[in-house]
Design an enzyme around this catalytic site. Structure first.
Site, PDB file in Angstrom:
ATOM      1  N   SER A 138       1.401 -10.056  -0.533  1.00 32.61           N
ATOM      2  CA  SER A 138       1.095  -8.629  -0.435  1.00 32.61           C
ATOM      3  C   SER A 138       1.511  -7.964   0.872  1.00 32.61           C
ATOM      4  O   SER A 138       1.799  -6.777   0.899  1.00 32.61           O
ATOM      5  CB  SER A 138      -0.407  -8.406  -0.666  1.00 32.61           C
ATOM      6  OG  SER A 138      -1.166  -9.200   0.232  1.00 32.61           O
ATOM      7  N   LYS A 158       0.798  -1.230   0.000  1.00 27.73           N
ATOM      8  CA  LYS A 158       0.000   0.000   0.000  1.00 27.73           C
ATOM      9  C   LYS A 158       0.835   1.286   0.000  1.00 27.73           C
ATOM     10  O   LYS A 158       0.400   2.310  -0.495  1.00 27.73           O
ATOM     11  CB  LYS A 158      -0.951   0.013   1.192  1.00 27.73           C
ATOM     12  CG  LYS A 158      -2.127  -0.939   1.024  1.00 27.73           C
ATOM     13  CD  LYS A 158      -3.174  -0.694   2.089  1.00 27.73           C
ATOM     14  CE  LYS A 158      -4.440  -1.477   1.803  1.00 27.73           C
ATOM     15  NZ  LYS A 158      -4.306  -2.902   2.185  1.00 27.73           N
ATOM     16  N   GLU A 217      -9.974   7.293   3.196  1.00 26.07           N
ATOM     17  CA  GLU A 217     -10.852   6.479   4.038  1.00 26.07           C
ATOM     18  C   GLU A 217     -10.118   5.180   4.297  1.00 26.07           C
ATOM     19  O   GLU A 217      -9.261   4.767   3.522  1.00 26.07           O
ATOM     20  CB  GLU A 217     -12.195   6.213   3.349  1.00 26.07           C
ATOM     21  CG  GLU A 217     -12.260   4.982   2.463  1.00 26.07           C
ATOM     22  CD  GLU A 217     -11.452   5.090   1.192  1.00 26.07           C
ATOM     23  OE1 GLU A 217     -11.258   6.213   0.697  1.00 26.07           O
ATOM     24  OE2 GLU A 217     -11.001   4.034   0.711  1.00 26.07           O
TER      25      GLU A 217
HETATM   26  C1  PLP Z   1      -5.138  -3.913   1.866  1.00 29.92           C
HETATM   27  C2  PLP Z   1      -4.462  -5.189   1.645  1.00 29.92           C
HETATM   28  C3  PLP Z   1      -4.885  -6.091   0.634  1.00 29.92           C
HETATM   29  C4  PLP Z   1      -6.110  -5.861  -0.198  1.00 29.92           C
HETATM   30  O1  PLP Z   1      -6.064  -4.758  -1.037  1.00 29.92           O
HETATM   31  P1  PLP Z   1      -5.876  -4.875  -2.605  1.00 29.92           P
HETATM   32  O2  PLP Z   1      -6.160  -3.519  -3.098  1.00 29.92           O
HETATM   33  O3  PLP Z   1      -6.829  -5.909  -3.115  1.00 29.92           O
HETATM   34  O4  PLP Z   1      -4.473  -5.293  -2.846  1.00 29.92           O
HETATM   35  C5  PLP Z   1      -4.159  -7.247   0.453  1.00 29.92           C
HETATM   36  N1  PLP Z   1      -3.093  -7.544   1.209  1.00 29.92           N
HETATM   37  C6  PLP Z   1      -2.661  -6.722   2.182  1.00 29.92           C
HETATM   38  C7  PLP Z   1      -1.474  -7.130   3.000  1.00 29.92           C
HETATM   39  C8  PLP Z   1      -3.329  -5.522   2.435  1.00 29.92           C
HETATM   40  O5  PLP Z   1      -2.903  -4.725   3.429  1.00 29.92           O
END
Ligand code: PLP
Length: 392
Positions: free
Chosen positions: A378, A90, A112
């Site tokens: 992620s 992010k 948000e």
């Molecule tokens: C916020 C988040 C997601 C989901 O958001 P996407 O926009 O679908 O990538 C996935 N993995 C982590 C670790 C997150 O913090």
């Protein structure tokens, strides 16, 4: 071969567009007319990439997971987005949007947040630049995500608890849009995923596309070819998946496998499997698949993972799933937890619960021994420790 990029009207097939109140037309139009130009400028690219490198910690490693590979009979690589500053992908998006906001002369940042991860990433970048930052958050989420609220406050952001509706993400989004309507000239709205009115989904996908640019280079180095056979990612709003897929969208040799959160199961009423269960409608300024009841009322989704607990999905993912470009797997809470413990035991990496949903695909898909599989990891699991501990 299909075209999976946004068209000039801001649509992916039937999905996308910009459904916004009239007072925001000018603002969104200015962003739409300038984002591509601004992102192309060499001074923007230099500033963005040096921050990604020195501040966020990019490029993130592409790690060959030897024991996981042995278990599933394929060559499995992990794209280590968990190693980024603030613990997930992010920060890349927050850095990019705040840099764009500054170039557009905006002085006030609003966002948000549901689980608080996007709020923390945005507050982090605002601290870095000394910018004013307001984060709208449902009151229920403020209570559930205490640590992230404390982080945002320490970072200098103002956290505004939203008491309308169910007091969760969708209500926070409504209030953020309301704020933007009242302050269109000085305020930039930083959206945390590939959602919102055009050009947000495309802008966020392009900012996150550094993930697939890195995978290409890293695979070329390690495998002598720059693409995998399979790319796996979880989808909440869809930004980490869109970033990991971006430079492969038109390469049909690469199969996209996406995980959405099935919660307690798609046949229960506690799920966030938006692509499987959703119907077309408008949320957050775009047309996409939404969890809604017969009357078109948005249904509160459920997932053990706060980051996947969203009632809509990015229009690019709704489109790719409809077109058969991606294959969608609904992964339950239980399956994600098992996958998290498995990765930890085999590789010594504690994944975020969201990322564990992507790992959960491994058990549902057959691979060949020589297949190259890249999983976009992620985020890291620090924020999910209390859930993991309960499971033990
Ligand atoms: C916020 C988040 C997601 C989901 O958001 P996407 O926009 O679908 O990538 C996935 N993995 C982590 C670790 C997150 O913090």
């Amino acid at each position: 071969m299909g075209n999976y990029n946004v068209n000039e009207n801001g649509y992916y097939g039937n999905f996308g567009g910009a459904y916004i109140p009239e007072i925001l037309y000018g603002n969104v139009e200015r962003l739409r007319n300038s984002y591509l130009e601004l992102m192309k400028e060499s001074s923007f690219r230099e500033e963005f990439s040096s921050l990604l490198h020195d501040y966020a910690g990019r490029p993130t490693a592409l790690y060959f997971a030897r024991r996981l590979s042995g278990k599933y009979g394929a060559k499995i690589y992990l794209k280590r987005e968990d190693l980024n500053h603030t613990g997930a992908h992010k920060i890349t998006n927050a850095l990019g949007q705040v840099l764009l906001a500054r170039r557009m002369g905006k002085t006030r940042i609003i966002a948000e947040t549901g689980a608080g991860q996007h709020g923390v990433a945005t507050a982090t970048v605002c601290a870095l630049f000394g910018m004013k930052c307001l984060v709208y958050m449902g009151k229920l989420d403020v209570e559930r995500q205490h640590l992230n609220v404390q982080k945002m406050k320490m970072l200098g952001a103002e956290v505004i608890p939203v008491t309308g509706g169910n007091m969760t993400l969708k209500d926070a989004t409504n209030d953020a849009i309301r704020d933007w309507c009242c302050n269109p000239s000085d305020t930039f709205y930083v959206i945390g995923s590939t959602i919102g009115p055009h050009p947000y989904p495309d802008m966020v996908a392009r900012l996150q596309s550094v993930i697939s640019a890195e995978i290409k280079r890293q695979l070329e180095e390690k495998e002598g070819r720059d693409y995998p056979d399979y790319l796996l990612a979880c989808v909440g709003g869809g930004s980490n998946a869109a970033g990991a897929f971006y430079h492969y969208l038109d390469n049909e040799k690469v199969q996209f496998l996406v995980a959405e959160a099935a919660g307690k199961g798609v046949d229960t009423d506690m799920s966030a499997a938006t692509i499987q269960l959703g119907r077309e409608g408008i949320i957050h300024g775009c047309r996409t698949l939404i969890m809604q009841n017969e009357d078109g009322q948005i249904e509160e989704p459920y997932s053990i993972s706060a980051g996947l607990d969203y009632p809509g999905v990015g229009p690019i993912h709704a489109f790719m799933a409809r077109e058969g470009r991606s294959q969608v797997f609904a992964v339950t809470d239980e399956e994600a937890l098992e996958a998290a413990f498995e990765l930890t035991a085999l590789e010594g990496i504690i994944p975020a619960l969201e990322s564990s949903h992507a790992l959960g695909i491994l058990r549902k898909q057959q691979f060949k021994k020589e297949d190259i599989v890249v999983i976009n990891l992620s985020g890291r699991g620090d924020k999910d420790m209390s859930t993991y501990v309960q499971y033990i």
